[in-house]
Design an enzyme around this catalytic site. Structure first.
Site, short mmCIF file in Angstrom:
data_model
loop_
_atom_site.label_atom_id
_atom_site.label_comp_id
_atom_site.label_asym_id
_atom_site.label_seq_id
_atom_site.Cartn_x
_atom_site.Cartn_y
_atom_site.Cartn_z
N ASP A 1 0.83 -1.21 0.00
CA ASP A 1 0.00 0.00 0.00
C ASP A 1 0.87 1.26 0.00
O ASP A 1 2.08 1.19 -0.15
CB ASP A 1 -0.93 -0.05 1.21
N HIS A 2 0.23 2.41 0.20
CA HIS A 2 0.84 3.74 0.10
C HIS A 2 2.30 3.78 0.57
O HIS A 2 2.61 3.36 1.69
CB HIS A 2 0.05 4.76 0.92
#
Length: 239
Positions: A134-135
């Site tokens: 993710d991010h």
């Protein structure tokens, strides 16, 4: 977010292609017979997402922090005849490694350990699983580097990467720097057919320490010019 495919048959830009159709349309989650169970990468990932789009269902994504959570997600997928996406965040990787581990590479080590666990167990659940990170902001790039290095080592040994896809969130940086860094990493990822998700423009709300809760709402919309700049730089690599 913009999702980038290393070697697509047409465009390399896929934006939210795994979103479900409107609720008025019935959607059945049926795994395509030519996508094998277990972690899917490259061409099989494209087949899976195309099948989801064509058949009007969403593939749920879950941020996981322990092996038990990963197993619970895969069990839910099996019970619902649904593929799943298992994601790891920087903090999730650190938690998987253990809170007492203070080594600067703990986040990458935990993320790699989670991926290896999912790879070992996913075939037993009989569903396709997408492994995604993710991010990742600029300050977290050492974590990203560790995962990509693990992908390359896994690819060298098995002919496919450890992860299905990764995400870079450089929305805090100027667009030019954001795109340039994505180009640098995409040149490595494309060799393994790893998908890259990126953020262009400003991300709303708060995510992994990046807080834009007070930003003018008009600035939260990505412009056509920004999207074209991404396409112009990265499609040359993906094609």
């Amino acid at each position: 977010s913009v999702h980038l495919l290393p070697s697509p048959p047409a465009s390399c830009l896929f934006i939210n292609i795994f979103l479900a159709r409107s609720s008025s349309q019935s959607a059945t989650m049926v795994t395509p017979c030519d996508v094998p169970p277990g972690v899917v990468t490259g061409d099989n990932l494209l087949k899976l997402l195309t099948h989801a789009k064509d058949n009007g269902y969403a593939i749920p994504a879950f941020n996981c922090t322990t092996s038990s959570v990963c197993n619970a997600v895969m069990e839910a997928g099996r019970k619902n005849n649904s593929p799943v996406m298992i994601q790891v965040s920087n903090g999730g990787g650190a938690f998987f490694a253990g809170k007492s581990v203070k080594d600067p590479n703990n986040c990458a080590a935990g993320a790699v350990a989670m991926a290896l666990h999912v790879r070992a167990m996913a075939p037993y659940y009989g569903i396709p699983v997408v492994l995604h990170s993710d991010h990742c902001a600029k300050k977290l790039l050492p974590w990203f580097d560790g995962m990509v290095e693990a992908d390359e080592a896994y690819f060298k040994q098995y002919g496919e990467p450890l992860y299905s896809s990764h995400m870079l969130d450089l929305s805090e940086e100027p667009d030019e720097e954001n795109i340039a860094i994505c180009v640098k990493y995409f040149e490595r990822l494309v060799k393994m057919k790893i998908w890259l998700e990126m953020e262009i423009g400003i991300t709303g709300g708060e995510e992994d320490g990046v807080n834009n809760e007070d930003v003018d709402p008009e600035k939260l919309y990505t412009t056509p010019e920004q999207v074209y700049a991404v396409y112009d730089a990265l499609s040359k690599i993906g094609d």
